[in-house]
Every structure is written in C-alpha cells, then in structure tokens.
Design a protein around this motif. Structure first.
Motif, short mmCIF file in Angstrom:
data_model
loop_
_atom_site.label_atom_id
_atom_site.label_comp_id
_atom_site.label_asym_id
_atom_site.label_seq_id
_atom_site.Cartn_x
_atom_site.Cartn_y
_atom_site.Cartn_z
N ARG A 18 0.79 -1.36 0.00
CA ARG A 18 -0.01 -0.01 0.02
C ARG A 18 0.93 1.10 0.12
NH1 ARG A 18 -2.85 -3.42 -1.29
NH2 ARG A 18 -4.70 -3.83 -0.43
N HIS A 62 -3.94 0.22 -4.44
CA HIS A 62 -2.87 0.11 -3.80
C HIS A 62 -2.67 1.43 -3.10
CE1 HIS A 62 -1.00 -3.30 -5.37
NE2 HIS A 62 -1.46 -3.07 -6.59
N ARG A 80 -3.39 4.73 -0.85
CA ARG A 80 -4.36 5.28 0.23
C ARG A 80 -4.05 6.84 1.01
NH1 ARG A 80 -6.42 1.43 -1.48
NH2 ARG A 80 -7.15 -0.22 -0.58
N ARG A 110 -9.73 5.62 0.51
CA ARG A 110 -9.17 5.13 -0.91
C ARG A 110 -9.68 5.99 -1.91
NH1 ARG A 110 -13.01 -0.10 0.23
NH2 ARG A 110 -14.21 1.96 1.12
N THR A 130 -2.34 -5.00 4.22
CA THR A 130 -0.92 -5.38 3.69
C THR A 130 0.34 -5.49 4.56
OG1 THR A 130 0.75 -4.57 2.20
CG2 THR A 130 -0.19 -3.01 3.39
#
Length: 254
Positions: free
Chosen positions: A2, A103, A105, A115, A155
C-alpha cells in the motif's frame, strides 16, 4: 503493498467526471469529528484552522451546508494540492485507476484512511490540529492506532509518500514483521541530504504516477524511478528508507 500519501488543504467538488464508489471505511468516526466541528463557533474554528477570514468563512459555509454521505467527489479528484497535480489522476487510464484504487491510500485528519474512489466532501482539518475530543487532546490521540491497524489489515508492506504529520500515524504503530519504507527526495549538500518542500510534493505525485504506470507490485520497482531529475541512491538508502537524489543539470555544472 500500500502507498500512503497526505491529503491537500485545497479541495474541490466534482460530481460529474467519475462516480464515487464507497464511503470511507472510517466514516462513523469521521462523523464524530464533523459533528464536533459543526458545534464550534467561527472564532474557535478559525483558531483551530490557523487561517485567514476568507478561508475560515469558506470552510464554515462548507461545514454547515455539506453532508458526509451525499453529493460526494471521488477523493482522487477532490484533493488539488501540488502532489495531486503531478500525479495527474485526471488522465489516468482505466488500468491505472484500478491500480491506485487497490494500492493507494490517502491519510486524512477527518476521514482516517481514504481510498481513491471513496466519496468525500471538502473539509479543513489537518492531522496536527489541536482538537480535544472524546478525552483525547488532539487528532493523534483520537485516531490512536486505528489508521495503522486498518492499513496493516490490508498489507504487510507500506510505501510512505506522506509528510511526517500524517506518516507518524502509521510509523509509530508499525506491526512486527512488516515493512514501512519512507521515500526521501532531496539533494546532497555538505554531505547531508536536504529536502525541499515543494519539490518533495512534486516528486511524491510523480512517484504515484510512475508506480501506477508500471503496475508495480513490490517496493523494489521504485528504484528505477527517474522523474524530475531524481535517481535512486543505493549509498544513501537502506531497507526502510529509499533516497532519491536530484542530479545537477549540465548547465549548473558548467
């Protein structure tokens, strides 16, 4: 993997270009903060925001005429700062938009974790704002480890392209066995790497674009980044810090 980035103070409404998909995952906590802000006086908000009358008036008007659940803009299009200008999401391909939705943020003082296609409304609330709420003295206390917990549910590897004001919400709560890699964009002066604010924001936006275009799946892909005259410096980097130094142009060397 991320990628985390900071929000931008300047925001806009765009309900036409792309549709928003979902509400931010921490919307209930955001509403607690929003209700607190709405209960404050103009003078209290101006002190909290540390801004002039024009900006205060705009954001007070927004505060009292907006709703966190309707008439929303996808976050990736709502923020308008330098980093977002250089990311240029408005010209992403469908594949690149899918990539950033998975991926990327955005960390937010109001929303926590956002997101790209989460619907947001313009607001003003920096993470370092001294807003006492629910027994906490500020937003760092209010959010605690919640932002980091959310990210590490997704993640075990985080690429940090956020300012320290926001990245500390994750770095101080890093989970055992995970990676947290901070990207530094600077130039070498007197043996030290020196960063410049505006150039860093530009490079962070370019890095997001680069990773999306490359459909990067691992942090090692960043080492080939070569935008804005930056190149990866192995000598200055380690497992938790990737340093990119700006090469001097031939003109400056002559």
């Amino acid at each position: 993997m991320r990628i985390i980035i900071s929000p931008a103070k300047k925001m806009r409404v765009d309900t036409d270009t792309l549709a928003w998909h979902d509400l931010p995952c921490m919307i209930d906590r955001a509403e607690v903060l929003y209700d607190k802000l709405a209960s404050m006086s103009y003078d209290e908000l101006k002190r909290l925001w540390k801004c002039n009358d024009a900006i205060a008036a705009l954001n007070v008007e927004r505060l009292h005429n907006s709703d966190l659940r309707i008439r929303l803009t996808p976050a990736i299009l709502s923020y308008e700062g330098i980093q977002y200008q250089y990311m240029a999401p408005g010209v992403f391909t469908d594949e690149q938009l899918i990539y950033v939705q998975e991926h990327l943020r955005i960390l937010s003082g109001l929303y926590g974790v956002v997101r790209p296609f989460d619907g947001v409304t313009p607001y003003r609330l920096e993470m370092q704002a001294k807003l006492p709420i629910e027994g906490a003295k500020d937003l760092y206390g209010f959010w605690g480890s919640a932002i980091a917990d959310q990210l590490y549910q997704e993640t075990d590897c985080i690429i940090n392209l956020a300012s320290k004001e926001y990245s500390v919400c994750v770095s101080r709560h890093q989970k055992p066995g995970t990676r947290f890699i901070t990207c530094v964009f600077g130039e070498e002066k007197d043996g030290k790497v020196v960063e410049k604010g505006t150039l860093c924001k530009m490079a962070r936006g370019e890095m997001v674009r680069y990773l999306a275009e490359a459909n990067a799946k691992s942090p090692e892909a960043m080492k080939d980044f070569a935008c804005l005259n930056y190149v990866f410096s192995p000598a200055h980097s380690d497992e938790s810090t990737y340093v990119f130094l700006q090469k001097k142009s031939q003109d400056s060397e002559e």
